[in-house]
Each structure stands twice: as structure tokens, then as C-alpha cells.
Design an enzyme around this catalytic site. Sequence first.
Site, PDB file in Angstrom:
ATOM      1  N   LYS A 182     -15.103  -9.939  14.125  1.00 34.65           N
ATOM      2  CA  LYS A 182     -14.136 -10.838  15.119  1.00 34.65           C
ATOM      3  C   LYS A 182     -12.628 -11.290  14.912  1.00 34.65           C
ATOM      4  O   LYS A 182     -12.148 -11.194  15.871  1.00 34.65           O
ATOM      5  CB  LYS A 182     -14.780 -12.258  14.350  1.00 34.65           C
ATOM      6  CG  LYS A 182     -14.246 -13.638  15.344  1.00 34.65           C
ATOM      7  CD  LYS A 182     -14.742 -13.184  17.261  1.00 34.65           C
ATOM      8  CE  LYS A 182     -14.272 -14.935  17.528  1.00 34.65           C
ATOM      9  NZ  LYS A 182     -13.559 -15.640  17.183  1.00 34.65           N
ATOM     10  N   ASN A 186      -9.977 -11.365  17.223  1.00 34.47           N
ATOM     11  CA  ASN A 186      -9.081 -11.870  17.653  1.00 34.47           C
ATOM     12  C   ASN A 186      -7.447 -11.726  18.149  1.00 34.47           C
ATOM     13  O   ASN A 186      -6.523 -12.055  18.645  1.00 34.47           O
ATOM     14  CB  ASN A 186      -8.994 -13.009  16.845  1.00 34.47           C
ATOM     15  CG  ASN A 186     -10.389 -14.038  17.319  1.00 34.47           C
ATOM     16  OD1 ASN A 186     -11.154 -13.707  17.879  1.00 34.47           O
ATOM     17  ND2 ASN A 186     -10.148 -15.518  16.767  1.00 34.47           N
ATOM     18  N   GLU A 189      -6.676  -9.803  21.247  1.00 33.39           N
ATOM     19  CA  GLU A 189      -6.918 -10.829  22.098  1.00 33.39           C
ATOM     20  C   GLU A 189      -5.374 -11.383  21.981  1.00 33.39           C
ATOM     21  O   GLU A 189      -4.357 -11.399  22.907  1.00 33.39           O
ATOM     22  CB  GLU A 189      -7.658 -12.683  21.879  1.00 33.39           C
ATOM     23  CG  GLU A 189      -7.452 -13.749  22.279  1.00 33.39           C
ATOM     24  CD  GLU A 189      -8.573 -14.120  21.685  1.00 33.39           C
ATOM     25  OE1 GLU A 189      -7.934 -15.701  22.089  1.00 33.39           O
ATOM     26  OE2 GLU A 189      -9.356 -14.146  21.950  1.00 33.39           O
ATOM     27  N   HIS A 450      11.963   9.629  -6.731  1.00 32.26           N
ATOM     28  CA  HIS A 450      10.120   9.095  -6.385  1.00 32.26           C
ATOM     29  C   HIS A 450       9.771  10.147  -5.323  1.00 32.26           C
ATOM     30  O   HIS A 450       8.718  10.194  -5.300  1.00 32.26           O
ATOM     31  CB  HIS A 450      10.557   7.989  -4.711  1.00 32.26           C
ATOM     32  CG  HIS A 450      10.668   7.170  -5.305  1.00 32.26           C
ATOM     33  ND1 HIS A 450      10.183   5.838  -6.495  1.00 32.26           N
ATOM     34  CD2 HIS A 450      11.587   6.230  -5.111  1.00 32.26           C
ATOM     35  CE1 HIS A 450      10.707   4.885  -6.364  1.00 32.26           C
ATOM     36  NE2 HIS A 450      11.616   4.983  -6.277  1.00 32.26           N
TER      37      HIS A 450
END
Length: 481
Positions: A182, A186, A189, A450
Site C-alpha cells: 500500500k 501511494n 499515486e 575508497h
Amino acid sequence: MKANIGLIGLAVMGQNLVLNMNDHGFKVAVYNRTTSTVDEFLAGPAKNSQVVGTHSLEELVDSLESPRIVMLMVKAGDVVDQYIDKLIPLLSAGDIIVDGGNSLFTDTNRRTASLKEKNINFIGTGVSGGEEGARNGPSIMPGGNKAAWPSVKPIFQAISAQVNGEPCCEWVGDNGAGHYVKMVHNGIEYGDMQLICEAYQLMSEGLGLSADEMHAIFAEWNQGELSSYLIEITANILAYKDDDGLPLVDKILDTAGQKGTGKWTGINALDLGIPLTLIGESVFARCLSAQKSERVTAAHLLPKRTQAFTGDKQGMINAIRDALYAAKIISYAQGFRLMREASKEYKLSLNYGEIALMWRGGCIIRSQFLNDIKQAYQDNPELENLLLADFFVNAMKKADEGWRKAVILGLELGIPTPAFSSALAYYDGYRTERLPANLLQAQRDYFGAHTYERVDQPRGKFFHTNWTGHGGKTASSTYTV
């Protein structure tokens, strides 16, 4: 005869779900913290129904058949926990609590586990469709403790929307799976609404079209591949007149509200390392709209370009339609890709074809388009990204040129298209075999040691270069998402 289910919380969604259940032959007992609301409901919308009104939680629980099913339609958050705490002493082993609000899925995980220890079954279910859906058939997305599913299944599948005889409700998965799906619903949406708004602004501000002209365009679009609930209501909104006969939409203040589910979707995407750029931009667009006073000031200090569109107007309308369709595909592709990652990370075992089926009717994002998504996952349940399915490959090829023209129109006229543009950037990045992250990795290794991988060495083998000649050979730790 005792009631089949109890419902707590008689706001708009709660009342309409009760009436829906009553219409389908289920006897519902209701309770509301403000007990006068119960009496008003029974004297009004629920008059002459078999709905049972109660004025305490004890009375509500006592009115239910076993196993007792109590559904909460209350504000997400602490209120849900408060009601659960009050209900626990009143319930017996095997009884069921259902949370039908927009709860965060991690809260549902916690509640499912906690109640299981007390031998009470918990379901966290998404309910979509707004007031109309709740009354006439919503999309329902239940998850939690599957032991509770056989008891609630007849009720939920009866009251849900039906498409080709199939209910828009099926068991989603354990723990917070229902509320997770859900949440993503949304988020999508948010994306759909922002995309429609960008198309609207390109046509109104860019092409100078009136509300009536745009009403006709959206009504036409709703007959084709863009057919959906949101396109339908957009056409209706554009046709709606105020008391003076002028379009009401032009009189509405341009500051958008939100309740947080779109933000939760974006945060979760960052946590899982999944690019959810369109939905993220849709959330930020609402945030920017809320800065109304700043925007008014900036509009005077930083004036926009005043260039007018002089080209083929109908051709540009078609291009905007293509942009809307292509970007919509991106939004769903990103949303389903996020669910795929979440299913793996949280062990949800989501069925993407079933999710598309649940979203075909009743919910706010219901559309013809979801049939194509269901078919794509039916053809290949292990599909990594919707953009790799043949149907969507062809759709994107057809819409590509128009999509770019619409974004260029926004750039030329100074009309913001954050969702159209970010979707296009994602699309171009997703189909680029070699991105500039090689330079980025070199930069990270230069200033922070890194490390990087090499194209001429096996994956997983890392290297560090002493770029300046006076750095060390020791590499820093790294991580991937």
C-alpha cells in the site's frame, strides 16, 4: 445473532466500509471514541440496516461471533497502538485485529510479532479507493499473520472491487507486506498525480489552452492507453465551474498537502539503494508548492522567460501525451523494482502479477495499463524490471521522441517538469551500458582511498592508486548498495 465483524473509527472511510459490508450481507458492530457519532450514523446513513451500534469496547467485543474480528479504521501511529492495548485484555486466543489505516510497514511487523506472542492474530491491510472505493468496492491489500486470512477473506473479497469476476483483494504476504505494498501504491499515486499536473501546466501555461480545451483532451486520453481513474477525474475537474461560471480549478490555491506515504516510499528506496527518482521528485514538488510566499517573492526577483510557443500545437499536445505515458511506465517500473528488492530484503515473497491485479480496480491508481503489467509478470515472474518486457520496450520506443519534445518545451519556456525530466534521466541512465561512475570512483579513491574495480579484472577485486605520489598504499573501507 452476533456480528461477523466489528469496526472502530467512523470517519468517512470507516462509515463507507461498514455500509459496503452491510450491503454484502455481513452484520457489522461499530464503535467510535465519540459515541454520539455512533448514534448519528445509525440514525442517518446506517438507518434500516443490520449494523449494531456499541458505546464501549467491551460492548463491541461482546457483540462479535468467534473468532472475533475487530477492524481499526483510525489514524496511523500511536492511536493504533493505544486501541490494540485496550483490546488485548478483551480478546481471546485466535481472535483477530485488523489495521485498515495507512500504517508504516515496520509498525505492522512489530504489531504482528507482538500479538502473535499473545495468541492474537494481526492483519495490516492497505485499503485504497477513497470514499467512493470504500463504499462501492476498494482495492484491499492484506498482510500479517496468515492464520487470520481464512476468517477475513470472505468479507474482504466480497466488499472489494471486482474486475472480470476477480476480487481486487488477495493475501499479499506475512508481517507488514500488505502495508508495504500500500505504501508503494501511494508513492506511485504521488507520481501519477504529479505527471498529470505537469502535462496540465505544459498545456495551460505553455500552449495557452483553456480549462475547457484541456477537459476535452483529457477526456480523449481516457479512451486510450492512458485510460485511468486519475485521468478521468482530471477531465471532470477541468470541466467543473464555480458559481460565476468560471473554472473552479483556476481558483484553487497552488499549495499541495501530503500525509507521508510518498515520503516513506522515497526513504525506503534510499534505504534499499533503489533509484525511485520520479516518486522522489513528486514528493519534493509538493514540498516546493508549500513554499508559496517564497515562490511569490522569487517570481518577482527571478522572472521566468516570456517566450511563447509558436509551433504545431496539436503535435505538441500529442508529444505531451507521449511524455505522460512514458513517464508513467517509468514510475511503475521504479515502484515494482523497489518491491522486488524489498521482497528479497524483507522476505515478503511478493507476487507482482497479483499486486497488479489488486490495483486494476477500486484503488486510486486503477487503470487499463495495469493489465499490461500483470501480463508482463505472468509471462516472466522473475522479470527484473518492467522496462525489459517486450510490451514496454515497444511502448518506450514509440513515446521516446514526443517525451523529449515535451521536456524541451518545459526547458525552453521555463515550465518545471521535475517528474517528466527525472523519469527521462532514469530511462537514459538505465539503458546506458557505461555510465561516468568510473570517474566518480577515481575521485573517491583519490581523496579517500575508497578503491575501485577494473574493467580488465574480475568483479569483486578492488584496487587503490597512489594518485599524488605522496599518498599511502592503505585503502579505506567501502560499501555498496
